[in-house]
Design a protein around this motif. Structure first.
Motif, PDB file in Angstrom:
ATOM      1  N   CYS A 302      54.946  14.458  44.286  1.00 48.44           N
ATOM      2  CA  CYS A 302      54.408  15.649  43.633  1.00 48.44           C
ATOM      3  C   CYS A 302      53.805  16.564  44.690  1.00 48.44           C
ATOM      4  N   GLN A 303      54.158  17.837  44.627  1.00 47.96           N
ATOM      5  CA  GLN A 303      53.477  18.820  45.461  1.00 47.96           C
ATOM      6  C   GLN A 303      52.797  19.806  44.531  1.00 47.96           C
ATOM      7  N   SER A 304      51.469  19.813  44.543  1.00 44.13           N
ATOM      8  CA  SER A 304      50.787  20.813  43.714  1.00 44.13           C
ATOM      9  C   SER A 304      50.346  21.972  44.587  1.00 44.13           C
ATOM     10  N   LEU A 305      50.489  23.160  44.045  1.00 43.03           N
ATOM     11  CA  LEU A 305      50.194  24.371  44.804  1.00 43.03           C
ATOM     12  C   LEU A 305      48.912  25.012  44.290  1.00 43.03           C
ATOM     13  N   ALA A 306      48.322  25.834  45.135  1.00 43.63           N
ATOM     14  CA  ALA A 306      47.066  26.485  44.778  1.00 43.63           C
ATOM     15  C   ALA A 306      47.227  27.352  43.537  1.00 43.63           C
ATOM     16  N   ASN A 307      48.415  27.885  43.305  1.00 41.87           N
ATOM     17  CA  ASN A 307      48.590  28.792  42.174  1.00 41.87           C
ATOM     18  C   ASN A 307      48.865  28.058  40.870  1.00 41.87           C
ATOM     19  N   GLY A 308      48.725  26.732  40.884  1.00 48.18           N
ATOM     20  CA  GLY A 308      48.892  25.963  39.656  1.00 48.18           C
ATOM     21  C   GLY A 308      50.298  25.436  39.454  1.00 48.18           C
ATOM     22  N   ALA A 309      51.239  25.903  40.245  1.00 50.62           N
ATOM     23  CA  ALA A 309      52.614  25.414  40.116  1.00 50.62           C
ATOM     24  C   ALA A 309      52.721  24.044  40.782  1.00 50.62           C
TER      25      ALA A 309
ATOM     26  N   ALA B 114      48.099  31.668  34.502  1.00 52.01           N
ATOM     27  CA  ALA B 114      48.771  31.269  35.739  1.00 52.01           C
ATOM     28  C   ALA B 114      50.283  31.388  35.582  1.00 52.01           C
ATOM     29  N   ASN B 115      50.790  30.990  34.415  1.00 49.49           N
ATOM     30  CA  ASN B 115      52.227  31.132  34.159  1.00 49.49           C
ATOM     31  C   ASN B 115      52.632  32.595  34.153  1.00 49.49           C
ATOM     32  N   GLU B 116      51.757  33.421  33.582  1.00 53.93           N
ATOM     33  CA  GLU B 116      52.042  34.849  33.527  1.00 53.93           C
ATOM     34  C   GLU B 116      52.040  35.453  34.932  1.00 53.93           C
ATOM     35  N   ALA B 117      51.063  35.023  35.752  1.00 55.98           N
ATOM     36  CA  ALA B 117      50.976  35.526  37.124  1.00 55.98           C
ATOM     37  C   ALA B 117      52.256  35.210  37.872  1.00 55.98           C
ATOM     38  N   ARG B 118      52.822  34.050  37.551  1.00 55.01           N
ATOM     39  CA  ARG B 118      54.023  33.623  38.233  1.00 55.01           C
ATOM     40  C   ARG B 118      55.231  34.451  37.834  1.00 55.01           C
ATOM     41  N   SER B 119      55.153  35.068  36.655  1.00 55.72           N
ATOM     42  CA  SER B 119      56.313  35.833  36.202  1.00 55.72           C
ATOM     43  C   SER B 119      56.340  37.215  36.854  1.00 55.72           C
ATOM     44  N   GLY B 120      55.339  37.532  37.683  1.00 50.67           N
ATOM     45  CA  GLY B 120      55.332  38.809  38.393  1.00 50.67           C
ATOM     46  C   GLY B 120      56.294  38.770  39.567  1.00 50.67           C
ATOM     47  N   TYR B 121      55.916  39.398  40.643  1.00 53.38           N
ATOM     48  CA  TYR B 121      56.786  39.435  41.812  1.00 53.38           C
ATOM     49  C   TYR B 121      57.027  38.011  42.337  1.00 53.38           C
ATOM     50  N   LEU B 122      58.249  37.785  42.787  1.00 52.70           N
ATOM     51  CA  LEU B 122      58.636  36.462  43.252  1.00 52.70           C
ATOM     52  C   LEU B 122      57.936  36.136  44.569  1.00 52.70           C
ATOM     53  N   GLY B 123      57.639  34.864  44.769  1.00 55.13           N
ATOM     54  CA  GLY B 123      57.077  34.460  46.048  1.00 55.13           C
ATOM     55  C   GLY B 123      55.855  33.602  45.873  1.00 55.13           C
ATOM     56  N   HIS B 124      55.411  33.031  46.953  1.00 48.46           N
ATOM     57  CA  HIS B 124      54.254  32.144  46.906  1.00 48.46           C
ATOM     58  C   HIS B 124      53.028  32.855  47.437  1.00 48.46           C
ATOM     59  N   ARG B 125      51.951  32.770  46.678  1.00 48.35           N
ATOM     60  CA  ARG B 125      50.717  33.458  47.063  1.00 48.35           C
ATOM     61  C   ARG B 125      49.571  32.835  46.296  1.00 48.35           C
ATOM     62  N   PRO B 126      48.332  33.194  46.640  1.00 48.42           N
ATOM     63  CA  PRO B 126      47.196  32.647  45.907  1.00 48.42           C
ATOM     64  C   PRO B 126      47.197  33.139  44.460  1.00 48.42           C
ATOM     65  N   LEU B 127      46.375  32.487  43.664  1.00 49.77           N
ATOM     66  CA  LEU B 127      46.251  32.873  42.264  1.00 49.77           C
ATOM     67  C   LEU B 127      44.993  33.707  42.088  1.00 49.77           C
ATOM     68  N   ASP B 128      45.093  34.787  41.357  1.00 47.45           N
ATOM     69  CA  ASP B 128      43.941  35.644  41.117  1.00 47.45           C
ATOM     70  C   ASP B 128      43.981  36.102  39.662  1.00 47.45           C
ATOM     71  N   ILE B 129      43.203  35.426  38.813  1.00 45.87           N
ATOM     72  CA  ILE B 129      43.161  35.756  37.392  1.00 45.87           C
ATOM     73  C   ILE B 129      41.852  36.493  37.121  1.00 45.87           C
ATOM     74  N   ARG B 130      41.941  37.664  36.536  1.00 40.77           N
ATOM     75  CA  ARG B 130      40.724  38.429  36.225  1.00 40.77           C
ATOM     76  C   ARG B 130      40.770  38.859  34.774  1.00 40.77           C
ATOM     77  N   GLU B 131      40.235  38.029  33.915  1.00 38.28           N
ATOM     78  CA  GLU B 131      40.159  38.357  32.496  1.00 38.28           C
ATOM     79  C   GLU B 131      38.688  38.567  32.129  1.00 38.28           C
ATOM     80  N   PRO B 132      38.421  39.224  31.001  1.00 37.93           N
ATOM     81  CA  PRO B 132      37.024  39.509  30.643  1.00 37.93           C
ATOM     82  C   PRO B 132      36.154  38.251  30.585  1.00 37.93           C
ATOM     83  N   ASN B 133      36.738  37.145  30.123  1.00 34.28           N
ATOM     84  CA  ASN B 133      35.951  35.927  29.964  1.00 34.28           C
ATOM     85  C   ASN B 133      36.294  34.833  30.962  1.00 34.28           C
ATOM     86  N   LEU B 134      37.192  35.117  31.868  1.00 40.52           N
ATOM     87  CA  LEU B 134      37.581  34.070  32.818  1.00 40.52           C
ATOM     88  C   LEU B 134      38.131  34.685  34.103  1.00 40.52           C
ATOM     89  N   VAL B 135      37.497  34.328  35.206  1.00 42.12           N
ATOM     90  CA  VAL B 135      38.011  34.707  36.519  1.00 42.12           C
ATOM     91  C   VAL B 135      38.346  33.412  37.257  1.00 42.12           C
TER      92      VAL B 135
END
Lengths: 615, 165
Positions: A302-309, B114-135
């Motif tokens: 398993c490889q878990s990534l920082a972005n949750g994938a 997080a799933n929604e963030a992934r559906s944006g531009y392709l590629g690997h990057r950090p996750l940044d979720i900014r919702e009114p009740n959850l960052v």
């Protein structure tokens, strides 16, 4: 050997051929007046043919009404049916296909259309393969100006006339001379001013639609078996573009074989992770040995990534060739396309498994980071049971058929038994690390061609020279100071497709993962090694939405950046604060990634861990 | 930058607190509350393990923080309101923390974002979720992960989101 196995296959198919005939009774209510059963039996001379070949299929019909059959083909466009009569039809295979396909020819009773019989015909393409003189398939490779290499073309099934050779571009590509037995000698141009791509193509004379090509990158100097081309080209997945991804090609073989091999393009070069990860769907014809324990369970990784994938797949073994380097019986992760039950400990984030080219954005990931395996950090192996810590969520033992359960706990995987997914470079002849070298893009969205050089200080072409070494702390990090922040967990990572750091720049409204400043913003940071090394880095950030809309399908963007935490959370420091120097950092640089191992010479082992970066 | 939560724990750390953290770690029980959860769940766990010890979290006017080292070596810091409710969590270490555990009732929203963030531009990057009740901000690479999560609506007075780190 080969012909024997083909014969076996043909017999097998012939058996299937007979069995595929359906004897269906019309159990009343049919159009048959007598009520007697209608039957159809099909026969044909061959069930496995090559492209362009034709076969005639005959139907023996028992029908009290003396009616015959109608013929249909599935898939309807896979070849053609002609000269159809009530009892025979001719099937002509497509003129050329890229991979083996299957045509199903269906005979339907005219009297009672619910009664059918079918026959399957396997259609094999004429394939041309290009190999070196050792018989290994050729992936793109590098050659110095004026140097020569011999290539061998093989046509399967072989025709009477062999191949013709061609070279492009028409001028300045060097010379290609057919020698004997389908071999050709390529001579690179005597001088090139910069890296020059030339393509060698071998085309079957008997089936001109069948050909094979390899691209050779001719360099002014520095080429060699430890150097392979990489390209920031948007990736290989049809219909989608991977911005700022450096892709290369590998040759992967079943262990011990030089024939059961496949060149896989679209492999992402990632200095931020460790281990080779390949989609099963990218190597459909190959069978790899999986690692099993004493009771036959499969070791899953398993490889878990920082972005949750996460990425999930069996630890498998392959011989992997990249350029002239080879990693024999390399433990790697083979990612199946079928959705398996994955333990909760791995699916942690709940984000979808990256098990298709569309989700992964690549056919595989070549992880050539700082560590020898995916479970080591600065000399500590967390998965082999050598530390007291609870095992992390990397390795699981699963029954071969039943698979894993969501409640399964991680298990031990050792390096001694080659169970841990391993940095391929550690098994190469040039095993100390790598250099990724990319030029500055000609403009936003341009394609960038660069080099991946294996080894550091092992050859004349991978010397450290006057590059600045940044030593690392016990977490493999250095410090980036930026806008008054001490980003103490900073790292360099070719697998990230932008620069990611805490800043007050506005994020894009369309995608908060990227910055969207009003105009191009020039910034400066300083990278400081743990015990030595310091470098000032200037970079620019542009509006990501504008970049993607102005250059749709663009490959390289050296001004693409996004947030990693939000400023000013890191003004006071904090161990979670980092600057992720992704692929844009590599443009215009040669970036050295030294793998953690204190191997001789001693000068190569610096800092808290033996791993370091240099540029 | 002054961090009221961080300051307080350094000045008030006690041996009892350290002992509790160690016990919790060794017994591998749910060792801490989730985002949005309250101290009673921590207290409940603690009472099962070490009934004679004192409360582990150090109270402060505006917030308190408790630091737990997961068995795998990843350090998780929980930020609590004076009333004992967890308003933020930060983590750092070689392995991703148990996101179900640290996000609790927020997990499903995290997962879908997080799933929604992934559906944006392709590629690997950090996750940044900014919702009114959850960052949620999660970054890092293999063997070096870090991140934080907080509910902006739960921040105590005088506490900045930047204090969750």
């Amino acid at each position: 050997m080969m012909s024997a196995s083909i014969r076996i296959v043909r017999k097998f198919v012939w058996l299937g051929f007979l069995l595929s005939v359906l004897f269906l009774a019309s159990c009343g209510g049919g159009s048959s007046t007598s009520g007697a059963p209608i039957s159809i039996t099909l026969s044909g001379p061959a069930s496995s043919i090559s492209v362009g070949e034709a076969v005639t299929i005959e139907a023996t019909v028992y029908d009290p009404n003396k009616q015959g059959v109608t013929w249909t083909l599935s898939p309807a466009t896979f070849g053609t049916l002609s000269a159809g009569t009530a009892t025979a039809v001719t099937y002509t295979a497509p003129a050329q296909i890229t991979q083996t396909g299957k045509a199903t020819i269906i005979a339907t009773s005219i009297t009672n259309p619910t009664i059918t019989a079918s026959v399957e015909i396997i259609v094999s393409p004429v394939l041309v393969s290009l190999t070196n003189t050792f018989g290994l398939a050729l992936a793109p490779f590098t050659l110095n100006q004026g140097a020569q290499t011999t290539m061998v073309a093989t046509v399967t099934p072989s025709g009477p006339h062999g191949v013709t050779w061609s070279l492009s571009p028409a001028t300045g590509a060097g010379t290609l001379q057919a020698t004997f037995a389908s071999q050709a000698l390529y001579t690179a141009p005597s001088t090139v001013s910069s890296q020059t791509a030339v393509t060698v193509t071998a085309t079957s004379v008997d089936t001109p639609t069948a050909s094979a090509s390899v691209t050779i990158y001719v360099l002014p100097s520095g080429a060699g078996p430890n150097v392979v081309p990489v390209s920031v080209n948007g990736g290989q997945v049809p219909g989608q573009t991977y911005a700022n991804g450096a892709f290369t090609s590998i040759l992967i073989c079943q262990p011990g074989s030089t024939v059961a091999c496949q060149v896989v393009d679209g492999i992402l070069v990632d200095t931020g992770s460790v281990g080779l990860r390949i989609l099963q769907s990218a190597v459909p014809m190959l069978k790899f040995h999986t690692i099993t324990d004493g009771i036959g369970n499969t070791l899953e990784n398993c490889q878990s990534l920082a972005n949750g994938a996460y990425r999930w797949g069996a630890v498998s073994s392959a011989d992997v060739y990249i350029g002239g380097e080879v990693a024999l019986t390399l433990p790697f992760q083979l990612i199946p396309t079928a959705d398996a039950v994955v333990p909760d400990g791995c699916t942690n984030g709940g984000v979808q498994n990256s098990n298709t080219p569309q989700l992964l954005g690549a056919n595989g990931i070549l992880g050539i980071g700082l560590e020898p395996t995916d479970c080591t950090l600065a000399g500590t192996n967390y998965c082999d049971g050598s530390t007291n810590a609870t095992l992390p969520n990397l390795y699981y033992s699963c029954a071969p058929l039943a698979g894993c359960a969501t409640t399964d706990s991680p298990v031990i995987a050792t390096t001694a038994s080659r169970q841990q997914v391993t940095n391929p470079i550690t098994l190469f002849a040039d095993n100390t690390g790598s250099i990724l070298q990319l030029p500055v893009p000609a403009g936003p969205g341009a394609t960038v061609n660069g080099l991946l050089i294996f080894g550091i200080n092992t050859q004349i072409n991978n010397l450290l020279g006057n590059a600045t070494i940044l030593t690392l702390d016990a977490n493999d990090h250095f410090t980036t100071t930026f806008q008054g922040q001490n980003l103490v967990s900073s790292f360099i990572d070719s697998g990230a497709n932008g620069l990611f750091f805490p800043d007050s720049l506005p994020v894009c409204t369309s995608d908060s993962q990227f910055f969207c400043p009003g105009s191009l913003t020039n910034l400066t940071a300083t990278d400081q090694g743990a015990t030595q090394g310091s470098a000032v880095v200037n970079f620019s950030v542009d509006n990501a939405d504008r970049l993607f809309s102005m250059y749709p399908g663009g490959a390289a963007f050296d001004t693409l950046a996004g947030p990693e935490q939000s400023m000013p959370a890191c003004v006071g420091g904090g161990t979670s604060c980092s600057f992720d120097w992704g692929l844009p950092f590599f443009y215009g640089r040669s970036v050295f990634t030294k793998i953690d191992a204190c191997t001789p010479p001693p000068a190569m082992c610096m800092g808290t861990s033996g791993a370091w970066y240099a540029f | 930058m002054k961090n009221p939560c961080r300051e307080k724990i350094y000045s008030n750390s006690s041996s009892a607190q350290i002992r509790i953290v160690l016990l919790l770690t060794f017994l591998s029980l749910p060792a801490f509350a989730s985002l949005g959860g309250d101290l009673s769940s921590v207290e409940s766990d603690r009472m099962k393990i070490a009934p004679s010890s004192t409360t582990s979290a150090v109270q402060h006017d505006s917030c308190s923080v408790q630091e737990i080292t997961e068995a795998s070596g990843t350090v998780v810091r929980e930020y609590l309101t004076p009333a004992g409710r967890v308003f933020g969590v930060a983590w750092q270490g070689p392995f991703t923390p148990d996101m179900h555990q640290i996000l609790g009732a927020y997990f499903d929203r995290y997962s879908s974002a997080a799933n929604e963030a992934r559906s944006g531009y392709l590629g690997h990057r950090p996750l940044d979720i900014r919702e009114p009740n959850l960052v949620v901000q999660s970054a890092g690479h293999m063997r070096a992960f870090s991140g934080r999560a907080y509910d902006p609506t739960l921040l105590p007075e005088g506490v900045s989101p930047n204090d969750v780190r």
